[in-house]
Design a protein around this motif. Structure first.
Motif, PDB file in Angstrom:
ATOM      1  N   SER A   1       7.540   6.970   0.928  1.00 29.92           N
ATOM      2  CA  SER A   1       7.058   5.766  -0.010  1.00 29.92           C
ATOM      3  C   SER A   1       8.609   6.121  -1.177  1.00 29.92           C
ATOM      4  CB  SER A   1       5.883   5.440  -0.627  1.00 29.92           C
ATOM      5  OG  SER A   1       4.585   5.814  -0.654  1.00 29.92           O
TER       6      SER A   1
ATOM      7  N   PRO B   1       6.853   3.710   4.683  1.00 30.31           N
ATOM      8  CA  PRO B   1       5.670   3.941   2.916  1.00 30.31           C
ATOM      9  C   PRO B   1       4.382   3.964   3.800  1.00 30.31           C
ATOM     10  CG  PRO B   1       7.025   1.911   2.882  1.00 30.31           C
ATOM     11  CD  PRO B   1       7.235   2.640   3.944  1.00 30.31           C
ATOM     12  N   GLY B   2       3.504   4.814   2.236  1.00 26.98           N
ATOM     13  CA  GLY B   2       2.225   3.989   2.239  1.00 26.98           C
ATOM     14  C   GLY B   2       1.263   3.670   3.199  1.00 26.98           C
ATOM     15  N   LYS B   3       0.313   3.261   3.326  1.00 24.91           N
ATOM     16  CA  LYS B   3      -0.753   2.827   4.430  1.00 24.91           C
ATOM     17  C   LYS B   3      -0.187   2.650   6.015  1.00 24.91           C
ATOM     18  CE  LYS B   3      -1.437  -2.054   3.374  1.00 24.91           C
ATOM     19  NZ  LYS B   3      -2.719  -3.182   2.795  1.00 24.91           N
ATOM     20  N   TYR B   4       1.099   1.946   6.173  1.00 31.78           N
ATOM     21  CA  TYR B   4       1.996   1.892   7.225  1.00 31.78           C
ATOM     22  C   TYR B   4       2.832   3.281   7.708  1.00 31.78           C
ATOM     23  CZ  TYR B   4       1.519  -2.940   5.951  1.00 31.78           C
ATOM     24  OH  TYR B   4       0.609  -4.330   5.511  1.00 31.78           O
TER      25      TYR B   4
ATOM     26  N   MET C   1      -5.166   7.630  -1.178  1.00 37.18           N
ATOM     27  CA  MET C   1      -4.418   8.160  -0.853  1.00 37.18           C
ATOM     28  C   MET C   1      -3.227   8.510  -1.274  1.00 37.18           C
ATOM     29  SD  MET C   1      -2.333   4.070   0.630  1.00 37.18           S
ATOM     30  CE  MET C   1      -1.881   4.374   2.001  1.00 37.18           C
TER      31      MET C   1
ATOM     32  N   GLY D   1      13.045   5.407 -14.702  1.00 40.14           N
ATOM     33  CA  GLY D   1      11.349   4.964 -13.489  1.00 40.14           C
ATOM     34  C   GLY D   1      11.586   5.686 -12.553  1.00 40.14           C
ATOM     35  N   LEU D   2      11.759   5.345 -12.027  1.00 41.99           N
ATOM     36  CA  LEU D   2      12.374   5.731 -10.059  1.00 41.99           C
ATOM     37  C   LEU D   2      12.479   7.054  -9.683  1.00 41.99           C
ATOM     38  CD1 LEU D   2      13.202   2.808  -7.808  1.00 41.99           C
ATOM     39  CD2 LEU D   2      10.697   4.119  -8.245  1.00 41.99           C
TER      40      LEU D   2
ATOM     41  N   LEU E   1      15.664  -0.090  -3.126  1.00 42.46           N
ATOM     42  CA  LEU E   1      16.467  -0.379  -4.908  1.00 42.46           C
ATOM     43  C   LEU E   1      17.619  -0.749  -5.274  1.00 42.46           C
ATOM     44  CD1 LEU E   1      15.201  -1.843  -7.061  1.00 42.46           C
ATOM     45  CD2 LEU E   1      15.030   0.388  -8.687  1.00 42.46           C
TER      46      LEU E   1
ATOM     47  N   PHE F   1       6.251  13.214  -8.195  1.00 38.68           N
ATOM     48  CA  PHE F   1       5.843  13.722  -6.798  1.00 38.68           C
ATOM     49  C   PHE F   1       5.957  14.458  -6.567  1.00 38.68           C
ATOM     50  CE2 PHE F   1       4.341   9.346  -7.163  1.00 38.68           C
ATOM     51  CZ  PHE F   1       2.647   9.532  -6.963  1.00 38.68           C
TER      52      PHE F   1
ATOM     53  N   LEU G   1      15.654   1.530 -15.117  1.00 36.15           N
ATOM     54  CA  LEU G   1      15.048   1.259 -14.404  1.00 36.15           C
ATOM     55  C   LEU G   1      14.398   1.920 -13.225  1.00 36.15           C
ATOM     56  CD1 LEU G   1      14.039  -1.982 -13.534  1.00 36.15           C
ATOM     57  CD2 LEU G   1      15.716  -2.330 -11.759  1.00 36.15           C
TER      58      LEU G   1
ATOM     59  N   HIS H   1       3.455   9.992   3.787  1.00 37.52           N
ATOM     60  CA  HIS H   1       3.899   9.189   3.188  1.00 37.52           C
ATOM     61  C   HIS H   1       4.346   8.715   2.040  1.00 37.52           C
ATOM     62  CE1 HIS H   1      -0.853   9.028   2.561  1.00 37.52           C
ATOM     63  NE2 HIS H   1       0.014   8.589   1.439  1.00 37.52           N
ATOM     64  N   ILE H   2       4.286   9.637   1.437  1.00 37.25           N
ATOM     65  CA  ILE H   2       4.188   9.521  -0.177  1.00 37.25           C
ATOM     66  C   ILE H   2       5.677   9.840  -0.506  1.00 37.25           C
ATOM     67  CG2 ILE H   2       4.299  10.471  -1.962  1.00 37.25           C
ATOM     68  CD1 ILE H   2       1.190  10.503  -2.925  1.00 37.25           C
TER      69      ILE H   2
ATOM     70  N   GLY I   1       1.140  -1.148   0.168  1.00 40.90           N
ATOM     71  CA  GLY I   1       0.393  -0.335   0.195  1.00 40.90           C
ATOM     72  C   GLY I   1       1.108   1.142   0.129  1.00 40.90           C
ATOM     73  N   ILE I   2       1.833   1.411  -0.863  1.00 40.74           N
ATOM     74  CA  ILE I   2       2.625   2.262  -0.943  1.00 40.74           C
ATOM     75  C   ILE I   2       1.847   3.863  -0.859  1.00 40.74           C
ATOM     76  CG2 ILE I   2       4.829   1.547  -1.319  1.00 40.74           C
ATOM     77  CD1 ILE I   2       4.872   1.747  -4.690  1.00 40.74           C
TER      78      ILE I   2
ATOM     79  N   LEU J   1      11.560   3.442  -1.736  1.00 39.06           N
ATOM     80  CA  LEU J   1      11.429   2.525  -2.595  1.00 39.06           C
ATOM     81  C   LEU J   1      13.290   2.682  -3.498  1.00 39.06           C
ATOM     82  CD1 LEU J   1       8.097   3.255  -4.327  1.00 39.06           C
ATOM     83  CD2 LEU J   1       8.631   0.836  -3.995  1.00 39.06           C
TER      84      LEU J   1
ATOM     85  N   CYS K   1      11.366   9.557 -12.151  1.00 40.69           N
ATOM     86  CA  CYS K   1      10.418  10.146 -12.853  1.00 40.69           C
ATOM     87  C   CYS K   1       9.089   9.889 -11.307  1.00 40.69           C
ATOM     88  CB  CYS K   1      10.445   9.419 -14.413  1.00 40.69           C
ATOM     89  SG  CYS K   1      10.838   9.420 -15.731  1.00 40.69           S
ATOM     90  N   PHE K   2       9.026   9.197 -10.735  1.00 46.00           N
ATOM     91  CA  PHE K   2       7.875   9.268 -10.034  1.00 46.00           C
ATOM     92  C   PHE K   2       9.051  10.378  -8.660  1.00 46.00           C
ATOM     93  CE2 PHE K   2       6.756   5.426 -11.347  1.00 46.00           C
ATOM     94  CZ  PHE K   2       5.408   5.429 -11.605  1.00 46.00           C
TER      95      PHE K   2
END
Ligand code: HEA
Ligand code: HEA
Ligand code: CUA
Ligand SMILES: [Cu+2]
Lengths: 534, 215, 313
Positions: free
Chosen positions: B150, B131-134, A233, B42-43, B158, B50, B39, B146-147, A225-226, B154, B45-46
């Motif tokens: 995340s 990250p995220g929901k945790y 989210m 891509g990240l 990696l 964000f 590889l 949280h983003i 769930g990131i 990530l 870019c994210f």
């Protein structure tokens, strides 16, 4: 394979182990060939089940949930397990070193590893299939793919793993083409199939990692769930679409470019004529490969992306059409004043010209923004991509398979049955999918388990067509299998072709060439009535 | 396929000369590195996307990364790149002992990098900067902090996986070197690992300012 | 429209439709020409130059600059025309006229709800006046859906995290299909709706009648109406048969087992919670797919539905 045959790559070593541990590109090619044929059968069975459900409007044969899994599995199997590895990994592996006068690909062990990686990925996909299936569509769009309760993770992970197989194959081919050409084999003396594979390999190496990271993130999204694709989210589902199509649009040229390479070989060889516009064809392969990276947004004209972006994507989309057109015209020109042999490979090549014209030209409709708004996610799209993928790639695969069959196995198949099955496939295919263009124009949306009464007649024809096509494929499976054991022995060069693979025995010996050949002429030097090069 | 006697031991049957084989390996490696860059690309870019969408939380959250530890790790990794290069150099000069020494140094430095990273991660786990929901941390202003974490986990995660992969390859090189498999005649695997290791280093050099420094 | 293709097209019933068709036809005829050239010449050559013995080819020409230029330049010109034409209409499709009547569209699994400025609302049925531009402001409560009306040639994705806009102006009265064209799960192919285009007065009257929250009906009758209008009917039966959701027959007062092992008695509060926060208690044997009606149902409507469910013994 009887033992009277001279030593060749098929009989020099025996036993299952000698296959599973082989480093010989020809054997690895066959391993791939058997794998993709199996998956084609699986995907085809799903397709026929879908067509049976769609025969009548209500969802009566299968529940909507089952139907949704059917088209997802059909799409995912056909794309990731069948068509992407099909021509490059199966036929490409077999033919590429032979075409450039090499003894093997640059990294034989990596080559075998690619196959194993592919199989491992495929096992994950199969696992997802038996553990409840997937119902997201092959595109795995978020947020649906994050919320559904089906086995999305193993399927996505399988596609992720298979991506590495594809990357390694591409990497291997690029190095092979750069470094292992026989002496005298300059870039412009390479057969056009090699150019096709080269352009394909570039896309495989450049685009697949991005798919890898996207799928990995999708898995993370589901498992941890990131929150970067999940709107609940603060993530953005449309971002997923951008990343997905950044790979998957170039991927459609992974499917077609090697097929176009085969068509160049077959048309030239079976009309006994030099290919028309060699350089134009070679460069248009590269042109298509490079442009293909810049057009992914044409899948998203109505997804809410900015109008400016949509405009640029539309503009560039059309410029993929031009090099494709150049190739088509060159092939037709090659037929002119040739000596055209209408045996099976040529029949499939001609079917390709016919069907891919329709498939490609309907792509132009979709590139036009206002028309795409109307046609997006209708059966028009379904028909478009089956015309390019089945009418294009699969026809090219079949052309190549029949063309190199005698080289692979040293046997001929029954020409008569090959013709019957080509006819069944051609007729059945058009019946199945031409009707779908009309359905699309009438507004029939895709991925519908049931549909309003008004679409019933056309869907009915389409379903009948798919059965005719299936009959054609079954017949083909039968005569090819038969020929493995009982087919007439093929000689070195049954087509009178001029590329290097035809200068060695059928089937070739393990090391391909006893002496590394030295090349001093173009790949397609056919004789003329008037004398050489008349 | 019998190898003729004048065939050098390291030359595979399908190559005609050693140079061809080495060049192939090198080209293959460069292509592989290219896929690695894509590889991570891509990240990246994210990250850029964000960051553009949530400039405030990226700004506020970056204060919660430990610049000292980050800097320490940067120095550690750069040093390990140097020792890796020196290992290759030593093999070219047929100095086996020196080469072994440098390979060990690289391995140990990589280990230190991971230990430091472990402490950083542990601290964040403890605070709930996950990250995220945790994500449970309360101290960052703005929507969806949280983003940031995340993306942070990530990318550094990696990268960490790449460090671990590199360490196992370097370990393997150490074994091979001590068994005299490499010399100035043949050291392609070491050279290739070096390229890979420099890339891992380079990626960190981008990650460090992106997360720890710019606010 | 002046072409035979019109027969397969659905009726073109919005102001933009005939322009889209015109471009479609243009591409169609251009494509037909190219197709005939490629396939026609292939067939001709195959017949003319068919190999009979093993005679070689009669020519080995391998290129012709003039030809190659021609078949590069002509398609390029054509696609440029298609590009600009398509772009022009695309812009028209997305620039909403100022005087458009705005209607809020909410998509969720698996139905459409429409809210009018006047307070009227409806599910799966959109009523609009003829000859007046309508602006649809759309958003989704769960996954991505897509709002498509083939006869108007419009289509737009409906997203969960941002508003998207589509507009149309109907030129004829009548009923038109709404399809959901973005795959959204089990009920995707049943996520259908109708646009009824009425003369201006009739449409205004309809909106008026629908803003009055069931005035003149008993709660129970109103509830029965909402059961159909608010799409409960797609998932809940009233005859005892099992559907996507549990049946309403005999439900009230019964004891339901929940997924987490506990159980509840179905009373007014439980039904209310099921409507407004359906994920809070999930009935055993069912997926948690019921959409929330928070913000869609007004209090009186909730009351009416409860009253209606009570009567289904
Ligand atoms: C083998 C695979 C393959 C190939 C080669 C192509 C080729 C092309 N495709 Fe296709 N496409 C798919 C596979 C493929 N496609 C798939 C799988 C999808 C849907 C995915 C999904 O949603 O599930 C899709 C969807 C798709 C869309 C998105 C539609 C939508 O969802 O709304 C678009 C839009 O632009 C498009 C365009 C094109 C174009 C312009 C070409 C061009 O490359 C075609 C070029 C060829 C020609 C033009 C024909 C030959 C030329 C002549 C005879 C000369 C005359 C030419 C001119 C005048 C230009 N395709
Ligand atoms: C390579 C790709 C590929 C291929 C070959 C096919 C082949 C076929 N496809 Fe498929 N299709 C897709 C890729 C492909 N498809 C994709 C990507 C989608 C989108 C999925 C999505 O929406 O997510 C799709 C969707 C799709 C739909 C739309 C579903 C929907 O939107 O609701 C339909 C409907 O008719 C369909 C039908 C068919 C049919 C009848 C065939 C036939 O051509 C099949 C013919 C084959 C057989 C009948 C098998 C028989 C074979 C043998 C007997 C082999 C003999 C054995 C040996 C030689 C060993 N396909
Ligand atoms: Cu909603 Cu499909
Ligand atoms: Cu595309």
């Amino acid at each position: 394979m009887s033992d009277t045959a001279p030593k060749n790559y098929l009989n020099e070593q025996k036993g299952i182990k000698s296959w599973l541990l082989t480093h010989d590109h020809k054997r690895i090619g066959l391993l791939y060939l058997y794998s993709i044929m199996t998956f084609f059968l699986v995907g085809g069975v799903f397709a026929v089940m879908m067509r049976l459900e769609l025969w009548t409007p209500p969802s009566d044969l299968f529940s909507p949930d089952t139907y949704n899994q059917l088209f997802t599995l059909h799409g995912a199997v056909m794309i990731f397990l069948f068509i992407i590895p099909s021509i490059p990994a199966a036929l490409g592996n077999f033919v590429l070193p032979l075409h450039i006068g090499a003894k093997d690909v640059a990294f034989p062990r990596l080559n075998l590893a690619s196959w194993y990686i592919f199989i491992i990925g495929a096992l994950f996909a199969v696992y997802s299939l038996v553990s409840g299936g997937v119902d997201t569509g092959w595109t795995f769009y978020t947020p649906y793919s994050v919320t559904t309760s089906t086995a999305v993770v193993p399927m996505v992970f399988g596609a992720f793993v298979m991506g590495f197989s594809s990357i390694f194959t591409g990497l291997n081919f690029i190095v092979t083409i750069h470094k292992l050409r026989a002496p005298g084999m300059t870039w412009f003396r390479m057969p056009l199939f090699v150019w096709g594979l080269y352009a394909t390999a570039i896309i495989q190496v450049l685009a697949t990692p991005v798919l890898g990271i996207t799928l990995a993130l999708l898995i993370m999204e589901r498992v941890v769930g990131i929150g970067i694709f999940d709107p609940a989210m603060g993530g953005d589902p449309v971002l997923y679409q951008h990343f997905f199509w950044f790979y998957s649009h170039p991927a459609v040229y992974i499917m077609i470019l090697p097929g176009m390479g085969i068509i160049s070989e077959v048309i030239s060889a079976l009309s006994h004529k030099k290919i028309f516009g060699y350089k134009a064809i070679a460069f248009s392969s590269l042109g298509i490969a490079l442009t293909s990276f810049l057009v992914w947004g044409h899948h998203m004209f109505i997804s809410g992306q900015s109008e400016l972006a949509a405009m640029v994507f539309s503009f560039l989309t059309f410029f993929v059409g031009i090099p494709s057109g150049i190739k088509m015209f060159n092939w037709v020109a090659t037929l002119y004043k040739g000596s055209i042999d209408l045996r099976a490979p040529m029949l499939y090549a001609l079917a390709f010209l016919f069907l891919f014209s329709i498939g490609g030209l309907t792509g132009i409709f979709l590139g036009a923004m206002s028309v795409d708004v109307f046609l997006h996610d209708t059966y028009f799209i379904v028909a478009h991509f089956h015309y390019v993928m089945v009418g294009g790639t699969v026809m090219a695969l079949l052309a190549g398979l029949h063309y190199w069959w005698p080289k692979m196995f040293g046997r001929m198949y029954s020409e008569g049955m090959a013709r019957v099955s080509a006819l069944l496939i051609f007729v059945g295919f058009n019946m199945t999918f031409f009707t779908q263009f009309m359905l699309g124009i009438q507004g029939m949306p895709r991925r519908y388990a049931s549909y309003p009464e008004q679409f019933a007649p056309l869907h009915g024809y389409s379903s009948v067509g798919s059965l005719i096509m299936a009959a054609g494929f079954i017949l083909m499976g039968f005569y090819l299998f038969y020929s493995l054991f009982k087919g007439a022995r093929a000689d070195k060069n049954p087509w009178g072709a001029t590329t290097l693979e035809w200068s060695i025995a059928s089937p070739p010996p393990s090391g391909n060439f006893d002496n590394v050949p030295t090349i001093d002429s173009d790949p397609y030097e056919y004789k003329t009535a008037a004398g050489p090069n008349g | 396929m019998s190898h003729s006697s004048d065939h050098p031991a390291n030359l595979a049957h399908h190559f005609t000369e050693v140079e061809q084989q080495q060049e192939s390996a090198k080209l293959g490696m460069w292509l592989f590195l290219l896929t690695e860059i894509l590889l991570f690309g891509g990240l990246f870019c994210f990250y850029a996307i964000f960051r553009a969408w949530n400039p405030d939380i990226f700004h506020n959250a970056h204060f919660h990364l430990d610049v000292v530890m980050g800097t320490l790790n940067t120095v550690v990794l750069i040093t390990s790149s140097v020792t890796m290069a020196l290992a290759i150099r030593s093999l070219q000069l047929d100095q086996k002992r020196a080469a072994l020494w440098f390979l060990w140094s690289t391995l140990i430095l990589a280990g230190i990098f991971l230990v430091v990273k472990y402490f950083e991660y542990a601290h964040k786990f403890h605070l709930g900067q996950l990250p995220g929901k945790y994500y449970t941390f309360q101290g960052i202003e703005g929507t969806n902090p949280h983003i940031f974490f995340s993306v942070y986990f990530l990318m550094t995660g990696l990268h960490g996986i790449h460090v671990i992969a590199g360490m196992s390859i370097i370990g393997w090189l150490i074994v091979k070197t001590s068994r005299n498999r490499f010399s100035s005649q043949y050291y392609t695997p070491v050279e290739m690992t070096g390229l890979y290791w420099h890339l891992v280093d380079l990626i960190w050099i981008f990650l460090f300012p992106m997360f720890y420094l710019i606010g | 429209m002046d072409s035979s293709l019109t027969n397969i097209f659905p009726s073109s019933s919005s102001t933009i439709a005939s322009d889209v068709d015109a471009l479609f036809n243009f591409i169609f005829y251009a494509s037909a020409v190219f197709f005939s050239i490629v396939v026609g010449l292939s067939i001709l050559f195959v017949i003319r130059y068919r190999r009979r013995g093993d005679e070689p080819a009669t020519s080995q020409v391998a290129h012709n600059n003039l030809l190659e230029i021609v078949w590069t330049v002509i398609p390029t010109i054509l696609v440029l025309i298609v590009f600009f034409w398509g772009f022009k209409d695309y812009v028209r499709l997305y620039v909403v006229p100022h005087d458009a009547l705005e209607i809020k569209v909410t998509a969720q699994k698996w139905f459409w709800s429409f809210d009018y400025a006047e307070g009227a609302s409806s599910v799966n049925e959109l009523v609009v006046p003829v000859g007046h531009p309508i602006k649809l402001l759309m958003s989704s409560k769960d996954v991505i859906h897509s709002f498509a009306v083939p006869q108007f040639r419009i289509k737009m994705d409906v997203l969960p995290n941002r508003y998207t806009v589509a507009w149309f102006e109907a030129v004829d009265t009548g009923s038109y299909n709404i399809f959901c064209t973005e795959y959204c799960g089990k009920g995707h192919s049943e996520m259908l709706g109708t646009i009824r285009v009425l003369p201006a007065e009739e449409s205004a009257a309809w909106i008026e009648a629908n803003s009055n929250m069931g005035k003149g009906l008993s709660l129970e009758e109103f509830g029965a109406m909402l059961y159909k209008k608010k799409a409960c009917v797609t998932c809940h039966s009233i005859d005892g048969s099992k559907n996507t959701g549990p049946t309403f027959k005999g439900t009230f007062g019964s004891q339901e087992k929940l997924k987490d092992g506990s159980s509840v008695i179905v009373d007014e509060n439980y039904i209310r919670e099921s409507l407004l926060n359906p994920k809070a208690k999930v009935v055993e044997g069912y997926e948690p797919v019921m959409p929330t009606y928070q913000g869609i149902l007004k209090d009186r409507q909730v009351d009416a539905l409860i009253e209606y469910i009570k009567t289904l013994k």
